[in-house]
Write an enzyme that holds these catalytic residues in place. Sequence first.
Site: not given
Ligand SMILES: [Zn+2]
Length: 134
Positions: A23, A94, A83, A81
């Site tokens: 990520e 999160d 996924h 970010h």
């Molecule tokens: Zn996440």
Amino acid sequence: MQLMIRQNDLNSIIKAAKRNGAEICGFLFGMREGHTFRVGGVRFVTNRLDSPREFEMEPLEMAEAIGEAERRGLEVVGIFHSHLKCPPRPSERDLEGMEVWPVVWLIVDGKGRYRAYVLKNGKIEEIKVGIRKF
Ligand SMILES: [Zn+2]
């Protein structure tokens, strides 16, 4: 509420998400104007977990990035970010992060999809992502 971001800033995040096996993450710098979060810059920060399932920003880089925003007269309006294994929706982890960092959370996936969320009264709410022309 909406997040306004330039196409090339969004593309740079999506491109990084597609080429990384882990990520990716970082900050969205900008200004809040009423219900609009206007992104003026993107700052990548190392994911110190180097994991395809979760992220944690490297603390020293985080501090540097925040200092850089302040020097430019900007604030942290968002965190982004990627996924890789699941759709661009906040995970349980999160959600915990959103409680600590109550800014816009932009999540992209490896297919180029993107969504933005804020926490409102403890609940996740999706907000619109618009493209800045200038
Ligand atoms: Zn996440």
